[in-house]
Scaffold this motif. Sequence first.
Motif, PDB file in Angstrom:
ATOM      1  N   SER A 121       0.833  -1.210   0.000  1.00 55.90           N
ATOM      2  CA  SER A 121       0.000   0.000   0.000  1.00 55.90           C
ATOM      3  C   SER A 121       0.863   1.254   0.000  1.00 55.90           C
ATOM      4  O   SER A 121       0.538   2.241  -0.663  1.00 55.90           O
ATOM      5  N   ALA A 122       1.968   1.204   0.734  1.00 61.84           N
ATOM      6  CA  ALA A 122       2.869   2.360   0.777  1.00 61.84           C
ATOM      7  C   ALA A 122       3.492   2.619  -0.593  1.00 61.84           C
ATOM      8  O   ALA A 122       3.610   3.775  -1.017  1.00 61.84           O
ATOM      9  N   GLU A 123       3.879   1.554  -1.275  1.00 64.05           N
ATOM     10  CA  GLU A 123       4.462   1.716  -2.616  1.00 64.05           C
ATOM     11  C   GLU A 123       3.435   2.270  -3.591  1.00 64.05           C
ATOM     12  O   GLU A 123       3.747   3.136  -4.404  1.00 64.05           O
ATOM     13  N   LYS A 124       2.208   1.775  -3.509  1.00 60.54           N
ATOM     14  CA  LYS A 124       1.151   2.274  -4.392  1.00 60.54           C
ATOM     15  C   LYS A 124       0.901   3.760  -4.154  1.00 60.54           C
ATOM     16  O   LYS A 124       0.731   4.525  -5.097  1.00 60.54           O
ATOM     17  N   ALA A 125       0.878   4.155  -2.883  1.00 60.70           N
ATOM     18  CA  ALA A 125       0.649   5.568  -2.556  1.00 60.70           C
ATOM     19  C   ALA A 125       1.798   6.432  -3.068  1.00 60.70           C
ATOM     20  O   ALA A 125       1.577   7.524  -3.595  1.00 60.70           O
ATOM     21  N   ARG A 126       3.031   5.930  -2.932  1.00 61.43           N
ATOM     22  CA  ARG A 126       4.192   6.687  -3.406  1.00 61.43           C
ATOM     23  C   ARG A 126       4.165   6.838  -4.925  1.00 61.43           C
ATOM     24  O   ARG A 126       4.419   7.919  -5.462  1.00 61.43           O
ATOM     25  N   ILE A 127       3.824   5.774  -5.628  1.00 63.26           N
ATOM     26  CA  ILE A 127       3.741   5.837  -7.093  1.00 63.26           C
ATOM     27  C   ILE A 127       2.660   6.813  -7.521  1.00 63.26           C
ATOM     28  O   ILE A 127       2.859   7.618  -8.436  1.00 63.26           O
ATOM     29  N   LYS A 128       1.529   6.779  -6.843  1.00 60.80           N
ATOM     30  CA  LYS A 128       0.442   7.694  -7.182  1.00 60.80           C
ATOM     31  C   LYS A 128       0.863   9.145  -6.971  1.00 60.80           C
ATOM     32  O   LYS A 128       0.579  10.011  -7.801  1.00 60.80           O
ATOM     33  N   ALA A 129       1.578   9.409  -5.871  1.00 56.45           N
ATOM     34  CA  ALA A 129       2.052  10.774  -5.605  1.00 56.45           C
ATOM     35  C   ALA A 129       3.065  11.211  -6.657  1.00 56.45           C
ATOM     36  O   ALA A 129       3.033  12.356  -7.123  1.00 56.45           O
ATOM     37  N   LEU A 130       3.960  10.313  -7.049  1.00 53.59           N
ATOM     38  CA  LEU A 130       4.946  10.650  -8.076  1.00 53.59           C
ATOM     39  C   LEU A 130       4.286  10.893  -9.428  1.00 53.59           C
ATOM     40  O   LEU A 130       4.680  11.806 -10.163  1.00 53.59           O
TER      41      LEU A 130
END
Length: 81
Positions: A47-56
């Motif tokens: 979930s953290a990786e998905k959130a980071r990708i979405k922010a990027l």
Amino acid sequence: MEHRDAYRSEAALVTAIASKLGCSPDSLRVWVRQARRGGGERSGQSSAEKARIKALEREVREQRQANEILKKASAYFAPLW
């Protein structure tokens, strides 16, 4: 997951535990998968990786929009120099 050995399959485990928690087996199955991904037990993005990708991705989109604005402003003001 601590009681995994007491059940014949993961589906039976999820169904039994979901009824005790008062949620649907599908919801609990999704939560278990997310927890396993987050803990590195299962492949895929946490979930953290998905959130980071979405922010990027959002940041890239905003940068592209800013670049377009600057290009248009440059083209508009270029004849004035």
